[in-house]
Design a protein around this motif. Structure first.
Motif, PDB file in Angstrom:
ATOM      1  N   UNK A   1       0.843  -1.189   0.000  1.00 35.54           N
ATOM      2  CA  UNK A   1       0.000   0.000   0.000  1.00 35.54           C
ATOM      3  C   UNK A   1       0.881   1.241   0.000  1.00 35.54           C
ATOM      4  N   UNK A   2       0.352   2.309  -0.578  1.00 33.25           N
ATOM      5  CA  UNK A   2       1.062   3.579  -0.547  1.00 33.25           C
ATOM      6  C   UNK A   2       0.582   4.373   0.655  1.00 33.25           C
ATOM      7  N   UNK A   3       1.515   4.754   1.526  1.00 36.77           N
ATOM      8  CA  UNK A   3       1.169   5.546   2.700  1.00 36.77           C
ATOM      9  C   UNK A   3       2.442   6.190   3.241  1.00 36.77           C
ATOM     10  N   UNK A   4       2.241   7.205   4.053  1.00 37.85           N
ATOM     11  CA  UNK A   4       3.325   7.966   4.663  1.00 37.85           C
ATOM     12  C   UNK A   4       3.381   7.590   6.135  1.00 37.85           C
ATOM     13  N   UNK A   5       4.523   7.089   6.593  1.00 41.02           N
ATOM     14  CA  UNK A   5       4.598   6.619   7.979  1.00 41.02           C
ATOM     15  C   UNK A   5       4.408   7.738   8.999  1.00 41.02           C
ATOM     16  N   UNK A   6       4.493   8.986   8.566  1.00 39.98           N
ATOM     17  CA  UNK A   6       4.255  10.091   9.497  1.00 39.98           C
ATOM     18  C   UNK A   6       2.790  10.136   9.942  1.00 39.98           C
ATOM     19  N   UNK A   7       1.925   9.385   9.251  1.00 41.80           N
ATOM     20  CA  UNK A   7       0.502   9.349   9.585  1.00 41.80           C
ATOM     21  C   UNK A   7       0.116   7.893   9.858  1.00 41.80           C
ATOM     22  N   UNK A   8       0.531   7.370  11.004  1.00 40.03           N
ATOM     23  CA  UNK A   8       0.374   5.931  11.268  1.00 40.03           C
ATOM     24  C   UNK A   8      -1.067   5.459  11.293  1.00 40.03           C
ATOM     25  N   UNK A   9      -1.997   6.324  11.709  1.00 43.53           N
ATOM     26  CA  UNK A   9      -3.394   5.883  11.757  1.00 43.53           C
ATOM     27  C   UNK A   9      -3.900   5.532  10.361  1.00 43.53           C
ATOM     28  N   UNK A  10      -3.424   6.260   9.343  1.00 44.20           N
ATOM     29  CA  UNK A  10      -3.844   5.956   7.976  1.00 44.20           C
ATOM     30  C   UNK A  10      -3.353   4.580   7.553  1.00 44.20           C
ATOM     31  N   UNK A  11      -2.203   4.165   8.074  1.00 41.38           N
ATOM     32  CA  UNK A  11      -1.696   2.818   7.794  1.00 41.38           C
ATOM     33  C   UNK A  11      -2.508   1.780   8.560  1.00 41.38           C
ATOM     34  N   UNK A  12      -2.667   2.010   9.851  1.00 42.28           N
ATOM     35  CA  UNK A  12      -3.325   1.022  10.706  1.00 42.28           C
ATOM     36  C   UNK A  12      -4.784   0.791  10.316  1.00 42.28           C
ATOM     37  N   UNK A  13      -5.436   1.831   9.770  1.00 38.71           N
ATOM     38  CA  UNK A  13      -6.850   1.704   9.414  1.00 38.71           C
ATOM     39  C   UNK A  13      -7.054   1.489   7.920  1.00 38.71           C
ATOM     40  N   UNK A  14      -5.989   1.235   7.203  1.00 39.35           N
ATOM     41  CA  UNK A  14      -6.118   0.989   5.773  1.00 39.35           C
ATOM     42  C   UNK A  14      -6.880  -0.324   5.553  1.00 39.35           C
ATOM     43  N   UNK A  15      -7.795  -0.357   4.580  1.00 42.25           N
ATOM     44  CA  UNK A  15      -8.591  -1.579   4.374  1.00 42.25           C
ATOM     45  C   UNK A  15      -7.762  -2.833   4.148  1.00 42.25           C
ATOM     46  N   UNK A  16      -6.658  -2.728   3.407  1.00 42.27           N
ATOM     47  CA  UNK A  16      -5.861  -3.929   3.152  1.00 42.27           C
ATOM     48  C   UNK A  16      -5.137  -4.403   4.401  1.00 42.27           C
ATOM     49  N   UNK A  17      -4.749  -3.467   5.262  1.00 42.73           N
ATOM     50  CA  UNK A  17      -4.149  -3.864   6.538  1.00 42.73           C
ATOM     51  C   UNK A  17      -5.186  -4.622   7.365  1.00 42.73           C
ATOM     52  N   UNK A  18      -6.414  -4.087   7.394  1.00 43.49           N
ATOM     53  CA  UNK A  18      -7.473  -4.746   8.155  1.00 43.49           C
ATOM     54  C   UNK A  18      -7.845  -6.112   7.619  1.00 43.49           C
ATOM     55  N   UNK A  19      -7.717  -6.298   6.307  1.00 50.73           N
ATOM     56  CA  UNK A  19      -8.116  -7.578   5.730  1.00 50.73           C
ATOM     57  C   UNK A  19      -7.033  -8.643   5.840  1.00 50.73           C
ATOM     58  N   UNK A  20      -5.765  -8.219   5.895  1.00 47.92           N
ATOM     59  CA  UNK A  20      -4.678  -9.201   5.928  1.00 47.92           C
ATOM     60  C   UNK A  20      -4.114  -9.439   7.325  1.00 47.92           C
ATOM     61  N   UNK A  21      -4.058  -8.399   8.148  1.00 49.60           N
ATOM     62  CA  UNK A  21      -3.426  -8.526   9.461  1.00 49.60           C
ATOM     63  C   UNK A  21      -4.468  -8.502  10.564  1.00 49.60           C
ATOM     64  N   UNK A  22      -4.237  -9.294  11.594  1.00 48.82           N
ATOM     65  CA  UNK A  22      -5.055  -9.287  12.803  1.00 48.82           C
ATOM     66  C   UNK A  22      -4.274  -8.533  13.868  1.00 48.82           C
ATOM     67  N   UNK A  23      -4.641  -7.274  14.076  1.00 54.21           N
ATOM     68  CA  UNK A  23      -3.884  -6.446  15.012  1.00 54.21           C
ATOM     69  C   UNK A  23      -4.191  -6.781  16.471  1.00 54.21           C
ATOM     70  N   UNK A  24      -4.992  -7.805  16.686  1.00 53.01           N
ATOM     71  CA  UNK A  24      -5.177  -8.328  18.038  1.00 53.01           C
ATOM     72  C   UNK A  24      -4.182  -9.415  18.380  1.00 53.01           C
ATOM     73  N   UNK A  25      -3.422  -9.852  17.388  1.00 54.17           N
ATOM     74  CA  UNK A  25      -2.399 -10.876  17.567  1.00 54.17           C
ATOM     75  C   UNK A  25      -1.021 -10.271  17.302  1.00 54.17           C
TER      76      UNK A  25
END
Length: 269
Positions: free
Chosen positions: A123-147
């Protein structure tokens, strides 16, 4: 900026310069020219890049051995020349990887490479805005941030200004559950290579990043917050995890791995 400078084929990027240093083929003539300029300033830049990539391989295998099977690789560049999904999925076929980079060309190349791999995406994102990374749809579909997650910040934080870097990394750490790991390699300000910092900064200002500078060991350690460092701690990048001492030979990059929420130091692999 001229049209030529805005064209990716004419304007080098940090991700593609790194790919060129590694001997990859996902780069343009402008990137190869910038890599040659970097080598003129730091003759061992290619060796540093390869040592850094070897550290990434060792760190990923270390995390896999400890049951971490999902990875968030920020500032990933282009996943060629033995990157995270290749290393991880060779051991754990369903290991999941999200690559994050600011360069749209690097992300496009990455997704071409990853086509047909359901457990890896870029995904294209700027690490200076971490919430945009953490809430990105592909992050949510591939990673389980509870683990537990392996957060990889490999050879990229020295491209992020202080005002953004420390805050962003703290937010990323706070979003990950106990048992996660943070993996960092970083240029350090204590070797003969530091004398070239102004030239390096000027070179990278012509790319997609505006900052390129080393930090002290104390500053680099602060990125780990209260994470427990895996032995041997923060060492020259070729020395992790075996440790060592002596002349860094202008290596100029240190590395460490820390576990979030660990009650005691993790066992060394």
């Amino acid at each position: 900026m001229s049209n030529a400078e805005a064209d990716p084929a004419h304007r080098p990027s940090s991700a593609r310069i790194y790919d060129a240093l590694l001997g990859g083929n996902h780069n343009f003539a402008a990137d190869r020219a910038a890599a040659q300029q970097l080598l003129a300033v730091i003759p061992r830049a290619g060796e540093m890049a390869r040592a850094n990539r070897a550290f990434l391989h060792r760190a990923v295998r270390y995390l896999l051995d400890r049951g971490v099977h999902q990875f968030l690789d920020i500032g990933s560049g282009i996943p060629t020349v033995g990157n995270v999904h290749e290393i991880a999925q060779r051991v754990v076929p369903d290991a999941r990887v999200i690559y994050v980079d600011i360069d749209p060309v690097a992300v496009a190349h990455s997704n071409d490479i990853l086509h047909g791999n359901p457990n890896a995406a870029a995904i294209q994102a700027d690490m200076r805005f971490p919430e945009a990374i953490l809430h990105h749809p592909q992050v949510g579909s591939l990673l389980d941030l509870g683990q537990p997650v392996g957060l990889l910040l490999v050879s990229m934080l020295h491209f992020v200004p202080d005002d953004d870097a420390f805050t962003a990394v703290a937010r990323l750490r706070a979003a990950l559950p106990a048992g996660s790991y943070i993996v960092i390699s970083h240029g350090v300000s204590e070797t003969p290579a530091d004398a070239a910092e102004d030239q390096i900064t000027a070179l990278y200002r012509r790319t997609d990043v505006s900052n390129a500078h080393g930090r002290s060991r104390a500053e680099i350690l602060s990125f780990f917050g209260d994470a427990t460092l895996v032995p041997p701690g923060l060492v020259w990048v070729p020395e992790w995890p075996r440790g060592g001492s002596g002349d860094p030979h202008d290596m100029a990059i240190v590395a460490a791995v820390g576990q979030l929420g660990a009650s005691e130091p993790a066992a060394q692999g």
